[in-house]
Design an enzyme around this catalytic site. Structure first.
Site, mmCIF file in Angstrom:
data_model
loop_
_atom_site.group_PDB
_atom_site.id
_atom_site.type_symbol
_atom_site.label_atom_id
_atom_site.label_comp_id
_atom_site.label_asym_id
_atom_site.label_seq_id
_atom_site.Cartn_x
_atom_site.Cartn_y
_atom_site.Cartn_z
ATOM 1 N N SER A 152 43.435 68.850 -7.458
ATOM 2 C CA SER A 152 42.008 68.870 -7.179
ATOM 3 C C SER A 152 41.304 67.782 -7.976
ATOM 4 O O SER A 152 41.534 67.644 -9.185
ATOM 5 C CB SER A 152 41.415 70.217 -7.596
ATOM 6 O OG SER A 152 42.007 71.272 -6.879
ATOM 7 N N SER A 153 40.439 67.025 -7.339
ATOM 8 C CA SER A 153 39.594 66.028 -7.992
ATOM 9 C C SER A 153 40.441 64.992 -8.745
ATOM 10 O O SER A 153 41.168 64.243 -8.110
ATOM 11 C CB SER A 153 38.592 66.749 -8.906
ATOM 12 O OG SER A 153 37.614 65.864 -9.354
ATOM 13 N N SER A 154 40.375 64.955 -10.069
ATOM 14 C CA SER A 154 41.240 64.020 -10.794
ATOM 15 C C SER A 154 42.709 64.288 -10.463
ATOM 16 O O SER A 154 43.511 63.358 -10.318
ATOM 17 C CB SER A 154 41.009 64.151 -12.307
ATOM 18 O OG SER A 154 41.810 63.250 -13.008
ATOM 19 N N HIS A 174 31.866 68.640 -3.709
ATOM 20 C CA HIS A 174 33.139 68.287 -4.350
ATOM 21 C C HIS A 174 34.078 69.493 -4.455
ATOM 22 O O HIS A 174 35.242 69.353 -4.770
ATOM 23 C CB HIS A 174 32.825 67.715 -5.735
ATOM 24 C CG HIS A 174 33.974 66.984 -6.366
ATOM 25 N ND1 HIS A 174 34.713 66.037 -5.696
ATOM 26 C CD2 HIS A 174 34.511 67.066 -7.606
ATOM 27 C CE1 HIS A 174 35.651 65.570 -6.503
ATOM 28 N NE2 HIS A 174 35.554 66.183 -7.659
#
Ligand SMILES: *[C@@H]1O[C@H](CO)[C@@H](O)[C@H](O)[C@H]1NC(C)=O
Length: 364
Positions: A139-141, A280
């Site tokens: 997720s994300s990074s 996000h």
């Protein structure tokens, strides 16, 4: 680097389930080449399949192995399907993954990706894991790092799923800095052709001639941390690798897999899933991952052979570290608030805790 808004929501959803797991999170040390000192944590259900599959689950910025273990569905799914989950934990202050340096963007280049790859080879040799059924997600990074792992270690992974990331190589630092923030990429201002992205991927492992892992890319249209344009760049990147046309999906399925989401299929190895109006915080779709990874019908990877189950044997494990402390200050880019958040709410100087939505505030 970018943080991830799901953290608090997911902790909400899974906090109750964690108590019912058959086993616990364990730290593993001495797992092989690990130039940046990435920490390895493993969840092995009490009972796993013979030659178990492995999912590498990569946390968001400000997250940890422990947070992603508790805040994502993979441990629970591991109990159900008999696979092992590896939760790498970032060694960097602020707890993002390095997806910007030359080292991490190169096969065996000495960056974070190198240490994560060593965890996979360790799991194969020490747990008898099935080398043909190793998966990666994040997720994300962690989503950025998932794309990077597919580019730098394509030979290790059978398939991947990416929740709110950017194309591998998009977050590159022109000065070669480790864990650098790249605003133009985050804001969705980087646009390259499929051919350019494909050559960026190939340059990360120039001698490699084999296949690349099938990928699902999830993204919300209202993402203000890693803007929505990044989905198109991810699709162009892997379409370039697989020889698909990023501008012409072969199939577009509305309200799939959930109401408000649209799935575009570019070929057997690439899908883009758009959450209309979603920020996000695209929720992790564990059941969809199980299909994509071939644990249930309808996926990309071969379904697990109906092998008999066996009790896992002890590895070189030590007890898990206690949960992250609730005191102290949050680093630049780290989470500092939001519904369900129990971590630090004060940012290290000179950063300010900035509300992005009800679920998420970040030190900016
Ligand atoms: C950000 O990434 C792009 C490629 O995606 C690169 O061209 C640019 O130089 C990077 N910016 C910095 C400040 O490193």
């Amino acid at each position: 680097m970018a943080c991830f808004t799901l953290a608090s929501i997911a902790l909400f959803l899974y906090a109750g389930i964690a108590a019912a797991l058959t086993s616990s999170l364990q730290q593993v040390t001495n797992f092989g080449t690990n130039p940046t000192n990435v920490k390895m944590f493993v969840y092995k259900p009490t009972t796993v399949k013979t030659k178990p599959a492995v999912i590498v689950a990569l946390h968001y910025c400000g997250g940890t192995a422990q947070a992603y273990f508790g805040g994502s569905p993979y441990a629970q799914l591991a109990d159900t399907y008999g696979f092992i989950v590896i939760y790498p934990s970032s060694p960097i202050s602020g707890s993002c993954w390095d997806v910007s340096s030359k080292q991490t963007l190169s096969h065996n280049g000495g960056g974070d990706s190198n240490g994560i790859a060593s965890m996979v080879t360790y799991a194969i040799s020490s747990y008898g894991a099935d080398a043909s059924r190793i998966f990666v997600t994040g997720s994300s990074s962690g989503a950025m790092m998932t794309n990077v792992m597919c580019a730098t270690y394509p030979e290790l992974f059978r398939a991947a799923s990416v929740y709110s990331g950017v194309a591998a190589g998009c977050f590159v630092s022109s000065s070669g800095a480790v864990d650098a923030w790249n605003s133009s990429c985050a804001l969705g201002q980087v646009s390259e052709s499929s051919a350019q992205w494909a050559s960026t991927v190939r340059a990360m492992y120039p001698s490699y001639t084999g296949a690349y892992p099938p990928i699902q890319e999830y993204h919300g249209t209202a993402d203000t941390t890693l803007y929505f344009n990044n989905l198109g760049e991810e699709i162009k990147e892997w379409a370039g690798i697989f020889g698909y046309n990023a501008a012409a999906p072969t199939q577009v399925l509305s309200n799939t897999p959930l109401s408000g989401y649209t799935k575009s299929i570019y070929g057997p190895n690439l899908q883009g899933i758009v959450g209309q109006g979603v920020g996000h915080s695209v929720p992790i779709m564990g059941d969809e991952d199980m299909k994509w990874f071939g644990f249930v019908e309808g996926g990309a990877a071969p379904p697990p052979g109906g092998g008999s189950t066996t009790t896992t044997t002890a590895g070189t494990t030590t007890s898990t570290a206690p949960p992250t402390s609730t005191g102290g200050t949050a680093a630049h880019w780290a989470q500092c608030g939001g519904m369900g958040w129990t971590g630090p709410t004060v940012c290290a100087s000179p950063f300010t805790c900035t509300v992005s939505n009800d679920f998420y505030s970040q030190c900016l």
